[in-house]
Design an enzyme around this catalytic site. Sequence first.
Site, short mmCIF file in Angstrom:
data_model
loop_
_atom_site.label_atom_id
_atom_site.label_comp_id
_atom_site.label_asym_id
_atom_site.label_seq_id
_atom_site.Cartn_x
_atom_site.Cartn_y
_atom_site.Cartn_z
CB VAL A 1 -10.99 153.14 63.12
CG1 VAL A 1 -12.19 153.30 62.19
CG2 VAL A 1 -11.12 154.08 64.32
CB ILE B 1 -22.83 147.76 53.75
CG1 ILE B 1 -23.41 146.64 52.88
CG2 ILE B 1 -21.72 148.50 53.01
CD1 ILE B 1 -24.14 147.18 51.65
CG ASN C 1 -15.12 161.67 54.19
OD1 ASN C 1 -15.14 161.11 53.10
ND2 ASN C 1 -14.13 161.52 55.04
NE ARG D 1 -11.28 157.22 46.10
CZ ARG D 1 -11.19 156.84 47.36
NH1 ARG D 1 -10.04 156.45 47.87
NH2 ARG D 1 -12.26 156.85 48.13
CB CYS E 1 -9.05 153.46 50.52
SG CYS E 1 -8.55 154.99 49.73
CG ASP F 1 -10.16 159.39 57.18
OD1 ASP F 1 -9.93 158.17 57.09
OD2 ASP F 1 -11.16 159.92 56.67
NE ARG G 1 -13.58 150.93 53.55
CZ ARG G 1 -13.32 152.18 53.16
NH1 ARG G 1 -13.21 153.14 54.03
NH2 ARG G 1 -13.15 152.46 51.89
#
Length: 416
Positions: free
Chosen positions: A326, A123, A23, A395, A116, A304, A121
């Site tokens: 989250v 933007i 990340n 990934r 995922c 995560d 999510r």
Amino acid sequence: MGKYLITGEKALKGEVKVGGAKNAALPIIASALLADSPGVLEDIPRLRDVTNLCRIIEDMGAKVERNEHQIKIDPTTVYKSEADHELARTLRASYYILGVMLAKEGHARTTLPGGCNIGNRPIDLHLKGFRALGADVRLDHGVVEVKADHLTGADIYLDYPSVGATINIMIAASRADGKTIIENAAREPEIVDLANFLTVMGANIKGVGTDVIKIEGVDKMHGVEHRIIPDRIEAGTYMIASAITRGDIFVRNVLTEHVKPVIAKMYEMGITVEEDIAGVRVKADGNLKSVDVKTLPYPGFPTDMQSQMMALLTQADETSMIIETVWENRFMHVDELKRMGARIKIDGHSAIIKPGRLTGAEVKATDLRAGAALILAGLAAEGKTKVSNIYHVERGYENIEKKLSSVGAEIKKISE
């Protein structure tokens, strides 16, 4: 398609080394296009997402040379500002092309990104930031296009401390006219690493690591050499691998400050954690105490690591609870853990985990971190476990089966 075949109930012992942070690597690879000369990146993990992002910038004209964990990027040959739509759909980080090319060329276009399926999510905050900087934003049939004759610094308040939005706005603002202030900014270590990279390239960024970031735009940026920070989520995963198998593993190349929330919960569970400048040693040889966990933006407990922690809590002595704040769809691994005998009940954003014995089963990774959790559960389970859909795992984890095998796990990748 490959699967992981795991035979459980083996205490893991030895040493495993953590690679560079996915990340952090992804926005830094994209941001290398801002330079007017070639640069070199070190400790880049060999992952599907990294490969696909490199393919995207190559398609845009950049010259990319990969050698093990090093990437050389020459951005001087970039000739277009549009990311390949099929490749962009494979990873979330493709949206960083928007901020980069908007800053560099005043125009960028890409499809809505993939990644995922762990929840909604949008933007919106990215686009809000671009508009505040003076860009015209258009969204049509899943394709995003941003344009600006020139970008102008602005005061931008984020409704939520979004990592992606903080990064994208910081990238775009680094080449804008004047000063930009991002309030309620995300504070993750990966953002700090990106800011350090941009600063060495010539950007003027202050306050990163706090919730207020100040950026003074610059006209030019140059290529540099930069080493990516260690992956705190990979580190946390191997720490839990040691604990869940009642093992003793030294996890090397860890910045312990970045995994403090995980270490804190391990202390509460009665797990021995020894911090060292080179890494962290995790040892568990008795009962694991139950704990409650609530995911939060950094420096809180990372979302995560939620699924991996859930796998560990199935082995605690009493009932535990996890509250996910989250992502609203990040309990998809629960049904798969139940196939292995886990006693978990979902109530809204909470998961109630009762202790119980895990047994091997055929399960599938529903997303990247869910796949890691199933591998961890398989390491602790009686009998054999097969984990499918492992492209999700690949990934975000480089050679996870080899690293686990090196500390005594019986895990291999098979084709079926």
